[in-house]
Design an enzyme around this catalytic site. Structure first.
Site, PDB file in Angstrom:
ATOM      1  N   SER A 112       0.814  -1.218   0.000  1.00 53.30           N
ATOM      2  CA  SER A 112       0.000   0.000   0.000  1.00 53.30           C
ATOM      3  C   SER A 112       0.848   1.269   0.000  1.00 53.30           C
ATOM      4  O   SER A 112       0.308   2.373   0.014  1.00 53.30           O
ATOM      5  CB  SER A 112      -0.916   0.019   1.229  1.00 53.30           C
ATOM      6  OG  SER A 112      -0.158  -0.058   2.430  1.00 53.30           O
ATOM      7  N   ASN A 164      -2.639  -2.577  12.700  1.00 53.72           N
ATOM      8  CA  ASN A 164      -4.085  -2.338  12.609  1.00 53.72           C
ATOM      9  C   ASN A 164      -4.496  -1.055  13.317  1.00 53.72           C
ATOM     10  O   ASN A 164      -5.219  -0.221  12.759  1.00 53.72           O
ATOM     11  CB  ASN A 164      -4.861  -3.526  13.193  1.00 53.72           C
ATOM     12  CG  ASN A 164      -4.745  -4.776  12.337  1.00 53.72           C
ATOM     13  OD1 ASN A 164      -4.093  -4.761  11.295  1.00 53.72           O
ATOM     14  ND2 ASN A 164      -5.359  -5.861  12.777  1.00 53.72           N
ATOM     15  N   THR A 171     -39.443  27.610 -11.017  1.00 54.95           N
ATOM     16  CA  THR A 171     -39.809  26.248 -10.620  1.00 54.95           C
ATOM     17  C   THR A 171     -39.996  25.475 -11.921  1.00 54.95           C
ATOM     18  O   THR A 171     -40.468  26.025 -12.919  1.00 54.95           O
ATOM     19  CB  THR A 171     -41.107  26.192  -9.787  1.00 54.95           C
ATOM     20  OG1 THR A 171     -42.211  26.667 -10.586  1.00 54.95           O
ATOM     21  CG2 THR A 171     -41.001  27.039  -8.527  1.00 54.95           C
ATOM     22  N   HIS A 172     -39.603  24.220 -11.931  1.00 56.28           N
ATOM     23  CA  HIS A 172     -39.663  23.392 -13.146  1.00 56.28           C
ATOM     24  C   HIS A 172     -38.867  24.007 -14.294  1.00 56.28           C
ATOM     25  O   HIS A 172     -39.166  23.760 -15.470  1.00 56.28           O
ATOM     26  CB  HIS A 172     -41.115  23.162 -13.600  1.00 56.28           C
ATOM     27  CG  HIS A 172     -42.034  22.695 -12.519  1.00 56.28           C
ATOM     28  ND1 HIS A 172     -42.082  21.392 -12.099  1.00 56.28           N
ATOM     29  CD2 HIS A 172     -42.928  23.371 -11.741  1.00 56.28           C
ATOM     30  CE1 HIS A 172     -42.979  21.265 -11.130  1.00 56.28           C
ATOM     31  NE2 HIS A 172     -43.489  22.457 -10.882  1.00 56.28           N
ATOM     32  N   SER A 181     -12.923  26.838 -28.538  1.00 51.54           N
ATOM     33  CA  SER A 181     -13.128  25.688 -29.425  1.00 51.54           C
ATOM     34  C   SER A 181     -11.983  25.604 -30.427  1.00 51.54           C
ATOM     35  O   SER A 181     -11.480  26.632 -30.890  1.00 51.54           O
ATOM     36  CB  SER A 181     -14.459  25.838 -30.167  1.00 51.54           C
ATOM     37  OG  SER A 181     -14.521  24.938 -31.258  1.00 51.54           O
ATOM     38  N   LYS A 186     -16.515  30.553 -29.935  1.00 50.89           N
ATOM     39  CA  LYS A 186     -16.957  29.854 -28.723  1.00 50.89           C
ATOM     40  C   LYS A 186     -16.174  30.282 -27.483  1.00 50.89           C
ATOM     41  O   LYS A 186     -14.977  30.522 -27.524  1.00 50.89           O
ATOM     42  CB  LYS A 186     -16.794  28.331 -28.894  1.00 50.89           C
ATOM     43  CG  LYS A 186     -17.691  27.703 -29.946  1.00 50.89           C
ATOM     44  CD  LYS A 186     -19.135  27.673 -29.523  1.00 50.89           C
ATOM     45  CE  LYS A 186     -19.389  26.727 -28.368  1.00 50.89           C
ATOM     46  NZ  LYS A 186     -19.061  25.327 -28.685  1.00 50.89           N
ATOM     47  N   ASN A 239     -16.391  28.517 -23.810  1.00 52.15           N
ATOM     48  CA  ASN A 239     -17.077  27.414 -23.141  1.00 52.15           C
ATOM     49  C   ASN A 239     -16.900  27.447 -21.620  1.00 52.15           C
ATOM     50  O   ASN A 239     -15.800  27.737 -21.126  1.00 52.15           O
ATOM     51  CB  ASN A 239     -16.539  26.079 -23.665  1.00 52.15           C
ATOM     52  CG  ASN A 239     -16.761  25.919 -25.150  1.00 52.15           C
ATOM     53  OD1 ASN A 239     -17.775  26.356 -25.687  1.00 52.15           O
ATOM     54  ND2 ASN A 239     -15.821  25.283 -25.825  1.00 52.15           N
ATOM     55  N   GLU A 256     -18.557  22.807 -16.111  1.00 51.20           N
ATOM     56  CA  GLU A 256     -18.928  21.482 -16.617  1.00 51.20           C
ATOM     57  C   GLU A 256     -18.091  20.379 -15.958  1.00 51.20           C
ATOM     58  O   GLU A 256     -18.611  19.304 -15.634  1.00 51.20           O
ATOM     59  CB  GLU A 256     -18.759  21.448 -18.135  1.00 51.20           C
ATOM     60  CG  GLU A 256     -19.786  22.295 -18.865  1.00 51.20           C
ATOM     61  CD  GLU A 256     -19.520  22.430 -20.350  1.00 51.20           C
ATOM     62  OE1 GLU A 256     -20.349  23.047 -21.033  1.00 51.20           O
ATOM     63  OE2 GLU A 256     -18.464  21.926 -20.832  1.00 51.20           O
ATOM     64  N   TYR A 306     -10.391  -6.491  11.844  1.00 52.51           N
ATOM     65  CA  TYR A 306      -9.742  -5.959  10.652  1.00 52.51           C
ATOM     66  C   TYR A 306      -9.711  -6.998   9.537  1.00 52.51           C
ATOM     67  O   TYR A 306      -9.506  -8.192   9.766  1.00 52.51           O
ATOM     68  CB  TYR A 306      -8.315  -5.504  10.969  1.00 52.51           C
ATOM     69  CG  TYR A 306      -7.618  -4.931   9.757  1.00 52.51           C
ATOM     70  CD1 TYR A 306      -7.865  -3.625   9.346  1.00 52.51           C
ATOM     71  CD2 TYR A 306      -6.734  -5.699   9.005  1.00 52.51           C
ATOM     72  CE1 TYR A 306      -7.255  -3.098   8.219  1.00 52.51           C
ATOM     73  CE2 TYR A 306      -6.120  -5.182   7.873  1.00 52.51           C
ATOM     74  CZ  TYR A 306      -6.383  -3.885   7.481  1.00 52.51           C
ATOM     75  OH  TYR A 306      -5.794  -3.376   6.350  1.00 52.51           O
ATOM     76  N   GLN A 325      -8.040  -1.856   3.206  1.00 51.23           N
ATOM     77  CA  GLN A 325      -6.994  -1.081   2.535  1.00 51.23           C
ATOM     78  C   GLN A 325      -7.565  -0.289   1.366  1.00 51.23           C
ATOM     79  O   GLN A 325      -7.004   0.728   0.956  1.00 51.23           O
ATOM     80  CB  GLN A 325      -5.902  -2.039   2.045  1.00 51.23           C
ATOM     81  CG  GLN A 325      -4.707  -1.357   1.419  1.00 51.23           C
ATOM     82  CD  GLN A 325      -3.569  -2.332   1.178  1.00 51.23           C
ATOM     83  OE1 GLN A 325      -2.947  -2.803   2.134  1.00 51.23           O
ATOM     84  NE2 GLN A 325      -3.316  -2.656  -0.082  1.00 51.23           N
ATOM     85  N   LYS A 345      -8.401   3.861   1.250  1.00 51.33           N
ATOM     86  CA  LYS A 345      -7.477   4.986   1.142  1.00 51.33           C
ATOM     87  C   LYS A 345      -7.503   5.670  -0.213  1.00 51.33           C
ATOM     88  O   LYS A 345      -7.732   6.882  -0.312  1.00 51.33           O
ATOM     89  CB  LYS A 345      -6.069   4.525   1.497  1.00 51.33           C
ATOM     90  CG  LYS A 345      -5.953   4.123   2.952  1.00 51.33           C
ATOM     91  CD  LYS A 345      -4.679   3.431   3.280  1.00 51.33           C
ATOM     92  CE  LYS A 345      -4.771   2.797   4.657  1.00 51.33           C
ATOM     93  NZ  LYS A 345      -5.836   1.785   4.745  1.00 51.33           N
TER      94      LYS A 345
END
Length: 458
Positions: free
Chosen positions: A22, A109, A154-155, A276, A282, A284, A289, A316, A321, A324
């Site tokens: 690890s 542990n 709303t909506h 772009s 463009k 963006n 996003e 344990y 493991q 992490k």
């Protein structure tokens, strides 16, 4: 060096070693592992388990390792199985026999349980600080826009007029709750597992309260089996971070829509936009996003850890493991998203005239027009129908209620008088709503003052 080689007569297969190791990711714990070791040997000396000289040699060696890692003269290498092996091997190499006593009275542990808690505790503080920076940025925007009128939705349909301060205030509340969740997690997890051993404690006369106090925990954990197998706090943290990302994603979705040519409510600064490769016009909203997209990544970490833990018997198991890498990635993702998002909204420009025009053209003052009739004795159900007819007339004429001549109002109801225009102005519609939590300027100023106090005290 392996901490468990005495029982074995053959070397571990290299593929098995690589699969089991690890250190490629738990090396993040080097500082926490060393601080935990210093606390442990400090307590061992107080209990007479180590001599003062042994304690001093071990602490000096540990501090030397920490200093060398941080100044780049000691590299963490993957020949060791984990960060615990790396630190212990280097300590023995530096100070000899006393280094072999470092692990007295503890297991990997409870050691890894401690390291993960110390690391997580620090990261909760860091995320909380980033949330506060975001709240300060939102707060400043709110203070500047208590009379910036815009449609409330709303909506995704225009509903009633609100202000930009009120709209951003909704997100202030969300991120404030996110901070309170982090505080709750911190308080609940802040108990020290060191001294639990592998699962059944130890025969050494450890003072677990002393170790917990040295490391700024509220006390020791009270069940040694739970101490080494508890990952509840990580699941809680991943859940809280998923909530943060959900709130960021909702906010980003709105900014993406507002930034479109159709809305033109905001313009994202060039430093937080991209272009772009083929379309030169463009600009963006890639940062918004990407934050929206990375939400799924954090959700995935939460679901993965829940799935990992769901069938594990006490105590344990090596499955743990897997906590992490998932948690590390989610923490890094959330911190990065918070930082970038805060910078993006801090530099964003608001087209306030487009916002107000959109509110007017969307008939967001229709409810207030109906209230005008009710206040002149017309039953609400009749008023609702009258305003519906007026909206249809406006749609046919491609105008707003504010632009409709009084003669058209009177054709449908003689109750209307010249004061209708004042009654349905954006300012009147908003300012008449002054109960706490509403968008009226006085109500908003009251909330902003409360937010100011909250930010100063937290």
């Amino acid at each position: 060096m392996k901490l468990w080689g005495g029982r074995f007569t053959k070397e571990t297969d290299q593929l098995v070693h690589n699969f089991n190791a690890s250190i490629s990711f738990d090396q993040k714990f080097y500082k926490q592992d060393i601080l935990g070791s210093i606390a442990h040997v400090t307590m061992l000396e107080k209990q007479g388990i180590l001599t003062t000289d042994e304690r001093d040699q071990i602490i000096a060696g540990c501090k030397g390792i920490l200093e060398d890692i941080e100044n780049g003269t000691l590299a963490i290498t993957e020949e060791h199985e984990d960060i615990h092996s790396f630190v212990e091997a280097n300590l023995i190499e530096r100070i000899g026999e006393p280094g072999k006593k470092l692990h007295t009275g503890r297991s990997r542990n409870d050691q890894v349980a401690l390291d993960m808690k110390l690391f997580t505790r620090d990261e909760i503080v860091a995320i909380n600080d980033l949330l506060k920076e975001l709240l300060v940025t939102i707060h400043n925007i709110m203070k500047a826009h208590t009379t910036t009128y815009m449609p409330g939705f709303t909506h995704l349909q225009k509903a009633q007029p609100v202000t930009l301060a009120h709209h951003f205030g909704a997100y202030f509340e969300m991120f404030r709750r996110d901070r309170s969740r982090l505080r709750d997690i911190y308080d609940r997890m802040n108990y020290c597992p060191l001294g639990a051993g592998a699962l059944a404690g130890t025969t050494y006369p450890l003072d677990r309260e002393e170790t917990a106090s040295f490391l700024n925990f509220d006390g020791p954990t009270l069940n040694s089996m739970d101490s080494v197998s508890d990952r509840d706090y990580l699941i809680e943290l991943l859940s809280a971070m998923s909530m943060i990302m959900m709130h960021l994603s909702r906010f980003c979705e709105e900014i993406i829509v507002w930034n479109s040519n159709e809305y033109q409510f905001v313009e994202i600064d060039d430093s937080y936009s991209t272009g772009s490769s083929i379309m030169p016009q463009k600009k963006n909203p890639d940062i918004a996003e990407l934050v929206r997209g990375k939400t799924g990544r954090v959700y995935g970490a939460l679901l993965s850890l829940l799935t990992t833990m769901k069938g594990l018997p006490l105590a344990y198991n090596k499955d743990m493991q897997e906590d992490k890498e998932l948690t590390f990635d989610a923490i890094d993702t959330v911190k990065g998203c918070l930082s970038l998002f805060t910078g993006m909204i801090a530099t964003m420009r608001f087209h306030t005239e487009h916002m107000e025009a959109s509110a007017k053209n969307g008939f967001t003052n229709a409810t207030d027009a109906a209230d005008y009739l009710v206040n002149h004795g017309v039953p609400f159900r009749d008023a609702h129908g009258i305003i519906g007819q007026l909206v249809l007339t406006c749609i046919e004429k491609d105008i707003s209620l504010d632009e409709l001549p009084l003669s058209e109002y009177k054709k449908i109801s003689p109750v209307f008088e010249e004061d209708i225009y004042e009654a349905i102005s954006m300012k009147t519609c908003v300012d008449r709503r002054n109960t706490i939590g509403a968008p009226g300027e006085q109500a908003m100023k009251q909330v902003i003052a409360m937010n100011e106090t909250y930010l100063k005290e937290s």
